[in-house]
Write an enzyme that holds these catalytic residues in place. Structure first.
Site, PDB file in Angstrom:
ATOM      1  N   LYS A   1      25.749 -56.897  60.694  1.00  0.00           N
ATOM      2  CA  LYS A   1      26.958 -57.726  60.753  1.00  0.00           C
ATOM      3  C   LYS A   1      28.198 -56.833  60.663  1.00  0.00           C
ATOM      4  CE  LYS A   1      29.289 -61.396  58.257  1.00  0.00           C
ATOM      5  NZ  LYS A   1      29.266 -62.257  57.073  1.00  0.00           N
TER       6      LYS A   1
ATOM      7  N   GLU B   1      22.216 -47.397  55.842  1.00  0.00           N
ATOM      8  CA  GLU B   1      20.796 -47.277  56.211  1.00  0.00           C
ATOM      9  C   GLU B   1      20.596 -47.610  57.689  1.00  0.00           C
ATOM     10  OE1 GLU B   1      22.186 -48.961  53.774  1.00  0.00           O
ATOM     11  OE2 GLU B   1      20.855 -49.330  52.080  1.00  0.00           O
TER      12      GLU B   1
ATOM     13  N   GLY C   1      25.086 -62.808  56.016  1.00  0.00           N
ATOM     14  CA  GLY C   1      23.911 -62.054  56.463  1.00  0.00           C
ATOM     15  C   GLY C   1      22.603 -62.772  56.170  1.00  0.00           C
ATOM     16  N   ARG C   2      22.450 -63.278  54.955  1.00  0.00           N
ATOM     17  CA  ARG C   2      21.172 -63.887  54.573  1.00  0.00           C
ATOM     18  C   ARG C   2      20.970 -65.274  55.178  1.00  0.00           C
ATOM     19  NH1 ARG C   2      24.553 -62.723  50.482  1.00  0.00           N
ATOM     20  NH2 ARG C   2      25.467 -64.410  49.234  1.00  0.00           N
TER      21      ARG C   2
ATOM     22  N   GLU D   1      20.450 -63.168  46.021  1.00  0.00           N
ATOM     23  CA  GLU D   1      21.742 -62.585  46.403  1.00  0.00           C
ATOM     24  C   GLU D   1      22.831 -63.666  46.360  1.00  0.00           C
ATOM     25  OE1 GLU D   1      21.787 -59.093  49.171  1.00  0.00           O
ATOM     26  OE2 GLU D   1      22.982 -60.411  50.429  1.00  0.00           O
TER      27      GLU D   1
ATOM     28  N   HIS E   1      -5.700 -64.632  43.293  1.00  0.00           N
ATOM     29  CA  HIS E   1      -6.479 -63.487  42.813  1.00  0.00           C
ATOM     30  C   HIS E   1      -5.579 -62.375  42.291  1.00  0.00           C
ATOM     31  CE1 HIS E   1     -10.346 -65.018  44.278  1.00  0.00           C
ATOM     32  NE2 HIS E   1      -9.592 -65.602  45.197  1.00  0.00           N
TER      33      HIS E   1
ATOM     34  N   LYS F   1      25.814 -49.548  46.925  1.00  0.00           N
ATOM     35  CA  LYS F   1      25.945 -48.837  48.207  1.00  0.00           C
ATOM     36  C   LYS F   1      26.972 -47.733  48.080  1.00  0.00           C
ATOM     37  CE  LYS F   1      25.157 -52.784  51.345  1.00  0.00           C
ATOM     38  NZ  LYS F   1      25.773 -53.575  52.400  1.00  0.00           N
TER      39      LYS F   1
END
Ligand code: F6P
Length: 538
Positions: A208, A214, A268-269, A354, A385, A505
């Site tokens: 965005k 990264e 973003g999310r 977030e 399990h 960041k």
């Protein structure tokens, strides 16, 4: 814009606190004993969804009080504000309009004097043409070969949502190989690139901001691989971008016609519905992507129009508040009984934590009650399990959402019946438990008896859906998005910023420059020690 309003100061909260004293030690086993038809009353059937919330520590009065809280906080006006594009993301001065991305009505939505549906529809057409072109082989790479593989480079919302949907819709996939690079991890990236033919690989850089370290680093690395292995300096036929920062994407070298815009009013999310979902359109075709949007749109209409008592996101949000703020349960788990939903918990972790991991109210003061819950989960039966032991016999109580599907794709239903018998069996065991009749004399009769006891009385929601289709998946994701929004609103926090992530960041960038100069500056003692160790060994 929402007013600042402390939920714990409302009459409804006060009543809930008193009611909690009556409810704290009530057992669900007794509630079912006294009201065997609870499930008949405490469920909602909607489209192909069945939401059963009867296995919760609630009575009719609890639900009345929880909905009183929603009313007293004026949730209905908040829902209206969301959909009409009010700038409810106050700290970033933005509207919150992921719902506009899946709005199939023609009613304009105005932000700063602009009807946003126009730009949204234009980008949807761009996405459709592009996806169709790649899938049909009309859009080709620089050596005129059709694409066989797609690499999506992005992180957080630019990765988790699309990756989750591509995996969830495995049964709808075409032959394009889909790959996701999110972590800035040379070993992972090189391992992937070794398997790809650059001449038939399409790369989507999704960011965005187009400034996430990264992602940009990974995009550079993959671009270098492309130019070095093909000997082609021009990578424009192979690199497309999705970004709200179109200028920066162009500077990176993406041809302007291959930049798919997104906008500030999409977080973003919450962005998989936008061009961020290009990898979805490529993996399952645009028609299926559109069905995903339609499913979400129908959930939006459900939120807007259903009365609170029959409104699934409202009920889920308020039940979660009941446990978080009154029982003090800190975590919630979700367990989809479907392997293809294996990425769903990770997507919801970002979406929920977030958004609602905030400790300041809407006036900037610390809140005096709990906010965002810790979310975790894994697909069933694998989860059984792994961590169900703690659910059944641990000292902590974890409310769980069980998500299952009536029909599999496979014609052979044998495994599905086993899967679903576990699905139902677990919620039954969590409710009823198993207490030995002779517990008091256990030591002499059976020394292992106490260890074999299950107390039960563990709350669960059951979300049972006919089948995992693009449409039902769209509705399911939107359901949780709305739960997040409702809870953030009731908790009087801002759900749509993420300053907490941004600080980390910044620190990473300054440490990186210390690595470059090999000069460690001032840090706390532990960090200084660790950085020095790393530099001496790398
Ligand atoms: O993790 C923080 C965050 O800002 C998320 O909100 C976002 O989804 C992610 O980073 C990636 O950001 P971008 O799409 O701008 O690269």
């Amino acid at each position: 814009m929402f007013k600042n309003s402390n939920p714990s100061g409302t009459l409804a909260w006060h009543n809930l606190r008193n009611h909690f004293e009556e409810m704290e030690y009530v057992k669900m086993q007794d509630l079912f004993e006294n009201q065997p038809d609870r499930a008949e009353k405490m469920h909602v059937s909607w489209n192909d969804f069945l939401f059963d919330y009867s296995k919760n520590k609630i009575t009719d009065k609890t639900m009345e009080l929880l909905l009183d809280l929603a009313r007293e906080m004026d949730l209905s006006s908040a829902i209206q504000s969301l959909f009409q594009g009010d700038k409810i993301n106050v700290t970033e001065d933005r509207a919150v309009l992921h719902t506009a991305l899946r709005d199939f009505s023609d009613t304009p939505i105005w932000v700063d004097g602009k009807n946003v549906l126009e730009e949204i529809k234009a980008v949807q057409l761009q996405l459709k043409d592009f996806a169709n072109g790649v899938i049909s082989g009309a859009y080709r790479g620089c050596t005129d070969r059709a694409f066989t593989d797609v690499v999506n480079i992005g992180i957080g919302g630019s990765d988790l949502g699309p990756q989750m949907v591509v995996r969830a819709l495995e049964s709808y996939r075409n032959s394009l190989g889909m790959h996701f690079i999110s972590n800035v991890d040379d070993d992972h990236i090189e391992c992937l690139l070794q398997k790809l033919d650059p001449e038939t690989t399409l790369v989507i850089v999704v960011s965005k901001t187009f400034s996430t370290q990264e992602t940009i680093q990974n995009a550079r690395k993959v671009k270098k691989w492309f130019t070095q292995t093909t000997g082609q300096p021009d990578c424009s036929a192979h690199f497309v971008a999705v970004s709200a920062n179109v200028d920066e994407a162009a500077r990176f070298g993406v041809a302007p016609e291959n930049i798919f815009p997104m906008w500030d009013y999409v977080g973003g999310r919450f962005s998989l519905w936008s061009a961020v979902g290009l990898s979805i359109g490529l993996a399952v075709g645009y028609d299926n992507f559109e069905k995903l949007l339609k499913g979400a749109y129908e959930m939006d209409l459900h939120l807007k129009t259903e009365p609170l008592e029959k409104n699934i996101p409202v009920l889920m949000a308020m039940l979660s508040i009941w446990y978080n703020n009154f029982y003090g349960y800190q975590t919630e788990a979700l367990v989809p009984y479907c392997q293809f939903l294996e990425k769903f918990p990770a997507h919801l972790q970002q979406l929920i934590m977030e958004s609602n991991g905030k400790n300041r109210n809407r006036e900037g003061y610390p809140v005096n009650y709990q906010t965002g819950t810790i979310i975790w989960g894994e697909v069933g039966v694998n989860a059984q399990h792994a961590f169900f032991q703690l659910f059944h016999q641990g000292t902590k109580i974890v409310p769980v959402d069980f998500i299952g599907f009536v029909k599999p794709f496979s014609k052979d239903k044998e495994n599905h019946d086993i899967l679903m018998s576990n699905f139902f069996g677990q919620t039954e065991a969590l409710l009823n438990g198993k207490v030995g009749a002779n517990y008091q004399s256990a030591a002499s009769d059976d020394q292992l008896q106490p260890y074999k006891e299950f107390g039960g009385n563990k709350p669960t929601n059951t979300i049972l859906i006919d089948q995992l289709t693009p449409k039902s998946l769209g509705s399911l994701i939107a359901l949780y998005e709305h739960k997040v929004f409702i809870q953030g609103f009731i908790w009087n926090i801002f759900s749509f910023d993420q300053f907490g992530v941004e600080y980390g960041k910044k620190l990473a960038r300054s440490i990186q420059s210390e690595f470059e100069s090999e000069n460690i500056s001032k840090h706390d003692g532990s960090t200084h020690f660790l950085l020095t160790y790393y530099l001496s060994k790398r």
